[in-house]
Design a protein around this motif. Structure first.
Motif, PDB file in Angstrom:
ATOM      1  N   HIS A  59       0.843  -1.204   0.000  1.00  0.00           N
ATOM      2  CA  HIS A  59       0.000   0.000   0.000  1.00  0.00           C
ATOM      3  C   HIS A  59       0.874   1.248   0.000  1.00  0.00           C
ATOM      4  O   HIS A  59       1.240   1.767   1.046  1.00  0.00           O
ATOM      5  CB  HIS A  59      -0.914  -0.030   1.229  1.00  0.00           C
ATOM      6  N   HIS A  61       1.662   5.149  -2.164  1.00  0.00           N
ATOM      7  CA  HIS A  61       1.245   6.170  -3.139  1.00  0.00           C
ATOM      8  C   HIS A  61       2.515   6.852  -3.635  1.00  0.00           C
ATOM      9  O   HIS A  61       3.038   7.728  -2.960  1.00  0.00           O
ATOM     10  CB  HIS A  61       0.321   7.191  -2.475  1.00  0.00           C
ATOM     11  N   LYS A 152      -8.918  -1.005  -5.847  1.00  0.00           N
ATOM     12  CA  LYS A 152      -9.097  -0.182  -4.641  1.00  0.00           C
ATOM     13  C   LYS A 152     -10.400   0.603  -4.723  1.00  0.00           C
ATOM     14  O   LYS A 152     -10.708   1.206  -5.748  1.00  0.00           O
ATOM     15  CB  LYS A 152      -7.914   0.795  -4.540  1.00  0.00           C
ATOM     16  N   TYR A 154     -13.014   3.418  -2.455  1.00  0.00           N
ATOM     17  CA  TYR A 154     -13.115   4.368  -1.345  1.00  0.00           C
ATOM     18  C   TYR A 154     -14.579   4.528  -0.950  1.00  0.00           C
ATOM     19  O   TYR A 154     -15.440   4.666  -1.816  1.00  0.00           O
ATOM     20  CB  TYR A 154     -12.570   5.745  -1.757  1.00  0.00           C
ATOM     21  N   HIS A 243      -5.442   0.061   5.916  1.00  0.00           N
ATOM     22  CA  HIS A 243      -5.092   0.897   7.083  1.00  0.00           C
ATOM     23  C   HIS A 243      -6.125   0.913   8.210  1.00  0.00           C
ATOM     24  O   HIS A 243      -6.651   1.952   8.580  1.00  0.00           O
ATOM     25  CB  HIS A 243      -4.718   2.334   6.672  1.00  0.00           C
ATOM     26  N   ASP A 316       0.996   2.718   3.737  1.00  0.00           N
ATOM     27  CA  ASP A 316       0.190   3.818   3.195  1.00  0.00           C
ATOM     28  C   ASP A 316       1.100   5.028   2.942  1.00  0.00           C
ATOM     29  O   ASP A 316       0.724   6.173   3.203  1.00  0.00           O
ATOM     30  CB  ASP A 316      -0.975   4.176   4.125  1.00  0.00           C
TER      31      ASP A 316
HETATM   32 ZN   LIG Z   1      -3.619   4.926   0.925  1.00  0.00          ZN
END
Ligand SMILES: [Zn+2]
Length: 458
Positions: A59, A61, A152, A154, A243, A316
């Motif tokens: 995970h 970015h 993924k 959200y 997370h 993350d």
């Molecule tokens: Zn993330």
């Protein structure tokens, strides 16, 4: 042939000293150190330090292409190398365009592949627009074919190009993903609660760190986990919660596992070390979403790792421009994220192993094997086995050191661990038989060496 001499490995909960032989980037043989040596042209003596299958951060970015003022694949993967992470899996939404179809996938791969120091895989994405137009029925099988590890979702999103998904949308997409045997990863915070209470805090003129925590209210996480578990109960697809931050969220995951749902979860070092109290003291540096919680949540997350209800640890990793995006006195104006990849392994050895919360065998699973298994990378990754990639995270377990954030390879040179003494330091990082980081020299790999790894889940 390359020999890694005096490698201390964790095998069946025991430590064992072996010599590991490597040919063409793969493990060729693993032989107890007392046995006769096999011929080898090259040798690396690791002097009895601990050798783990290369750690995987599923995970991150890395913002490339599109948000490279924050991070890019070169700095992100270099930071991974320095932190003993040999494979990363990059999220689909923090690059432009998001990885929502094969064309965007190819575009991103073309741009990042010449920059990677470590091996990498991709997450895929879906937008509500694609559900509306039914385009996802074509884009998802094509992305699966290209090797994404999952998609993924959200339940709350501030990203213009990657909005949140409604329950009917998730139900539709989850059904197709079940057919494709892909993992659905969900950022779980209920948007109704988060949006309303965040609005209220700002309307009241609150700018303090606690207003961020109160806006993204505690119940938002368990509420959203219940919602997606409710969908998975109907669809029976593979779900992963990213997370995880709350004890109550963890209890729902335990319930779902007990009821036979195929659900996994991760948490991150920041939730395992810091609490809302630290956020009050450190301010913007510790601004993350979901926010930091209470001590009882933190301790329950450690228990969840120990009892197997949390499956692995990810970072993350998300770097804000520093100091510009991380120093406003108004907490709402700061970027939410921490560039954590370089410190994850060390901090887990310190706070997990040295403080008696996890064994070395558990850390091996939580940082490597379980991740590789969940995302179809095993046994190429995640194992010290004959035939596996010769990826190793080698650790000097007792070395004490203090982090100076200027030493981070990430573009974001800030860390909540700044100035803290940490016990456990990366000694060597090896990817497919090549040393890419050495403690005394720093990162010595080359950009472009990292390869794209396709998920083999069928
Ligand atoms: Zn993330």
């Amino acid at each position: 042939m390359l020999r890694i001499r005096k490698a201390r490995i964790v095998k069946d909960k025991q430590l064992e000293m072996v010599n590991i032989y490597i040919e063409k980037g793969k493990i060729k043989d693993i032989i107890p150190v007392d046995n006769a040596l096999l011929p080898a042209e090259k040798e690396i003596d690791v002097k009895g330090n601990l050798v783990f299958p290369g750690f995987i951060d599923a995970h991150v970015h890395f913002d490339d292409p599109g948000f490279t003022e924050r991070e890019d694949f070169e700095t992100g993967t270099k930071s991974a190398a320095a932190g003993g992470i040999t494979t990363i899996i990059d999220m689909p939404c923090t690059s432009i365009p998001p990885v929502t179809n094969e064309k965007n996938f190819n575009y991103k791969l073309e741009i990042v592949k010449s920059k990677a120091y470590v091996d990498f895989a991709f997450w895929g994405g879906v937008t509500p627009e694609q559900v509306e137009s039914e385009e996802y029925k074509k884009s998802l099988p094509a992305l699966k074919e290209r090797g994404i590890v999952g998609v993924k979702f959200y339940t709350v999103s501030g990203m213009q190009l990657y909005p949140r998904m409604s329950i009917p949308d998730m139900d539709k997409v989850f059904r197709l993903m079940k057919e494709l045997n892909l993992v659905c990863a969900v950022h779980a915070e209920d948007c109704n609660l988060v949006d309303y209470y965040s609005y209220l805090m700002q309307k009241m003129g609150r700018e303090d760190p606690e207003s961020w925590s109160e806006g993204r209210t505690y119940a938002a996480e368990p509420a959203a986990i219940w919602l997606v578990v409710g969908i998975v109960q109907k669809v029976r697809n593979k779900l992963h919660i990213v997370h995880l931050s709350t004890k109550e969220g963890l209890n729902i995951i335990r319930w779902a596992k007990d009821h036979g749902l195929d659900i996994s979860a991760e948490t991150c070092p920041q939730y395992l070390v810091f609490t809302a109290e630290d956020f009050k003291k450190q301010g913007a540096i510790l601004k993350i979403a979901p926010p930091l919680r209470q001590k009882e949540d933190r301790e329950e997350l450690w228990k969840g790792l120990k009892d197997g209800s949390i499956d692995f640890i990810c970072t993350d990793h998300a770097a804000g421009r520093y100091p510009e995006e991380k120093s406003s006195p108004n907490i709402w104006k700061n970027y939410a994220g921490i560039p954590g990849i370089q410190l994850a392994a060390s901090t887990i050895f310190h706070y997990g192993y040295h403080l008696g919360r996890l064994t070395l065998g558990e850390i091996q699973k939580l940082m490597s094997e379980n991740v590789a298994r969940r995302y179809g990378l095993y046994p190429q990754k995640g194992a010290i086995k004959i035939g596996s990639d010769a990826d190793f995270t080698i650790v000097d377990l007792d070395k004490k050191w203090v982090l100076n954030p200027s030493e981070l390879e990430s573009k974001g040179k800030y860390s909540p661990f700044s100035g803290k003494e940490i016990r456990g330091k990366i000694y060597l990082t090896i990817v497919r038989g090549k040393v890419i980081y050495r403690e005394e020299e720093g990162v010595i790999g080359e950009k472009g060496y990292g390869q794209f790894i396709k998920s083999k889940s069928r």
